[in-house]
Design a protein around this motif. Structure first.
Motif, PDB file in Angstrom:
ATOM      1  N   CYS A 187      25.562  42.361  -4.006  1.00 36.62           N
ATOM      2  CA  CYS A 187      26.096  43.656  -3.564  1.00 36.62           C
ATOM      3  C   CYS A 187      25.459  44.798  -4.345  1.00 36.62           C
ATOM      4  O   CYS A 187      25.119  45.848  -3.775  1.00 36.62           O
ATOM      5  CB  CYS A 187      27.610  43.684  -3.737  1.00 36.62           C
ATOM      6  N   ILE A 188      25.276  44.615  -5.644  1.00 31.35           N
ATOM      7  CA  ILE A 188      24.661  45.640  -6.473  1.00 31.35           C
ATOM      8  C   ILE A 188      23.189  45.797  -6.110  1.00 31.35           C
ATOM      9  O   ILE A 188      22.657  46.924  -6.061  1.00 31.35           O
ATOM     10  CB  ILE A 188      24.833  45.299  -7.964  1.00 31.35           C
ATOM     11  N   ILE A 189      22.509  44.687  -5.834  1.00 29.40           N
ATOM     12  CA  ILE A 189      21.106  44.748  -5.424  1.00 29.40           C
ATOM     13  C   ILE A 189      20.958  45.539  -4.130  1.00 29.40           C
ATOM     14  O   ILE A 189      20.043  46.364  -3.978  1.00 29.40           O
ATOM     15  CB  ILE A 189      20.536  43.327  -5.258  1.00 29.40           C
ATOM     16  N   VAL A 190      21.859  45.309  -3.189  1.00 29.82           N
ATOM     17  CA  VAL A 190      21.822  46.049  -1.925  1.00 29.82           C
ATOM     18  C   VAL A 190      22.081  47.531  -2.166  1.00 29.82           C
ATOM     19  O   VAL A 190      21.459  48.398  -1.546  1.00 29.82           O
ATOM     20  CB  VAL A 190      22.847  45.464  -0.929  1.00 29.82           C
ATOM     21  N   MET A 191      23.009  47.849  -3.074  1.00 34.06           N
ATOM     22  CA  MET A 191      23.267  49.245  -3.409  1.00 34.06           C
ATOM     23  C   MET A 191      22.019  49.922  -3.942  1.00 34.06           C
ATOM     24  O   MET A 191      21.673  51.036  -3.543  1.00 34.06           O
ATOM     25  CB  MET A 191      24.409  49.330  -4.428  1.00 34.06           C
ATOM     26  N   LEU A 192      21.312  49.240  -4.849  1.00 37.73           N
ATOM     27  CA  LEU A 192      20.084  49.810  -5.404  1.00 37.73           C
ATOM     28  C   LEU A 192      19.006  49.937  -4.331  1.00 37.73           C
ATOM     29  O   LEU A 192      18.255  50.908  -4.301  1.00 37.73           O
ATOM     30  CB  LEU A 192      19.594  48.942  -6.565  1.00 37.73           C
ATOM     31  N   GLY A 193      18.940  48.962  -3.450  1.00 35.56           N
ATOM     32  CA  GLY A 193      17.970  49.009  -2.367  1.00 35.56           C
ATOM     33  C   GLY A 193      18.257  50.079  -1.339  1.00 35.56           C
ATOM     34  O   GLY A 193      17.379  50.453  -0.555  1.00 35.56           O
ATOM     35  N   SER A 194      19.495  50.584  -1.347  1.00 33.92           N
ATOM     36  CA  SER A 194      19.869  51.619  -0.379  1.00 33.92           C
ATOM     37  C   SER A 194      19.127  52.927  -0.609  1.00 33.92           C
ATOM     38  O   SER A 194      19.207  53.842   0.227  1.00 33.92           O
ATOM     39  CB  SER A 194      21.383  51.871  -0.439  1.00 33.92           C
ATOM     40  N   ALA A 195      18.402  53.014  -1.708  1.00 33.29           N
ATOM     41  CA  ALA A 195      17.658  54.246  -1.991  1.00 33.29           C
ATOM     42  C   ALA A 195      16.686  54.602  -0.872  1.00 33.29           C
ATOM     43  O   ALA A 195      16.370  55.785  -0.669  1.00 33.29           O
ATOM     44  CB  ALA A 195      16.895  54.101  -3.309  1.00 33.29           C
ATOM     45  N   VAL A 196      16.230  53.603  -0.108  1.00 28.94           N
ATOM     46  CA  VAL A 196      15.246  53.881   0.945  1.00 28.94           C
ATOM     47  C   VAL A 196      15.863  54.588   2.143  1.00 28.94           C
ATOM     48  O   VAL A 196      15.122  55.097   2.997  1.00 28.94           O
ATOM     49  CB  VAL A 196      14.548  52.590   1.417  1.00 28.94           C
ATOM     50  N   ILE A 197      17.196  54.657   2.244  1.00 33.71           N
ATOM     51  CA  ILE A 197      17.789  55.344   3.383  1.00 33.71           C
ATOM     52  C   ILE A 197      17.515  56.835   3.353  1.00 33.71           C
ATOM     53  O   ILE A 197      17.683  57.525   4.364  1.00 33.71           O
ATOM     54  CB  ILE A 197      19.309  55.087   3.487  1.00 33.71           C
ATOM     55  N   SER A 198      17.071  57.323   2.209  1.00 34.14           N
ATOM     56  CA  SER A 198      16.666  58.733   2.141  1.00 34.14           C
ATOM     57  C   SER A 198      15.475  59.004   3.044  1.00 34.14           C
ATOM     58  O   SER A 198      15.228  60.153   3.429  1.00 34.14           O
ATOM     59  CB  SER A 198      16.322  59.112   0.701  1.00 34.14           C
TER      60      SER A 198
END
Length: 220
Positions: free
Chosen positions: A152-163
């Protein structure tokens, strides 16, 4: 020279981006785990047809970059008449991504439960759904909880690309600020610290929830 004080006037921008990231993380964590739990149960106990469908979904998501999945949902689906806002596309992409990875994690937990417990539940007259919810899921989730929360934390960090599709998250805020004051080092350094702090807080929150969920073990 470094001028972190130049970022103070953009504190509201960073805060807004941080809140967007937190909200998306919370929503997609619940939705992604729910999706992963359903898919894991199907892969473990479903018929061959349903298992094959879930297996294809998991393999596609786990073997393609998240940014490609995001772009496919946001830019590709409109050609099929499914136009989504950046927020909707991001939430769907993050949920589907976490769902695929959590499916395999949860399936490993389900597979670790002995068949004897299933048979004992049948003897007690429990239905299949009751067996899953009351007998199987709790010990299974306890075993895979650390791996699941890390994902879950990895996905949160990966969410940076939604910018990249203009979702005003934390990374979007950093890009916006550095484009206005040209303080790239300061902007991204602060952003990195915020992501670090958010990761630590999330892990603490997950650990706290885990202790409450599995507190029954300490009484046995």
């Amino acid at each position: 020279m470094l001028y972190f004080s130049d970022l103070l006037q953009y504190s509201d921008v960073f805060f807004s981006g941080l809140m967007t990231t937190v909200l998306l993380t919370v929503l997609t964590t619940f939705l992604g785990i729910a999706l992963g739990t359903s898919c894991a149960a199907i892969r473990q106990y479903g018929n061959k047809a349903s298992q094959s469908v879930v297996a294809v979904y998991v393999e596609i998501i786990r073997n393609t970059p998240f940014i490609v999945q995001l772009f496919f949902i946001f830019f590709g689906l409109p050609s099929l008449g499914m136009k989504l806002s950046p927020w909707e596309a991001s939430m769907i992409a993050l949920t589907i991504n976490l769902g695929a990875y959590s499916t395999e994690i949860i399936r490993a937990g389900l597979g670790s439960i002995s068949k004897g417990q299933m048979e004992a539940a049948k003897v007690l007259g429990l239905s299949f759904c009751q067996t899953l919810t009351r007998v199987i899921f709790t010990p299974a989730f306890e075993k895979i909880y650390p791996a699941l929360t890390s994902q879950c934390i990895i996905v949160m960090l990966g969410s940076a690309v939604i910018s990249q599709i203009s979702v005003e998250d934390l990374t979007y805020a950093a890009n916006l600020v550095q484009s206005r004051n040209f303080r790239a080092f300061e902007s991204y350094f602060v952003t990195a610290l915020l992501y670090l702090g958010l990761s630590i807080l999330l892990r603490f929150a997950f650990n706290t929830v885990g202790k409450r969920l599995f507190a029954y073990r300490s009484t046995q």
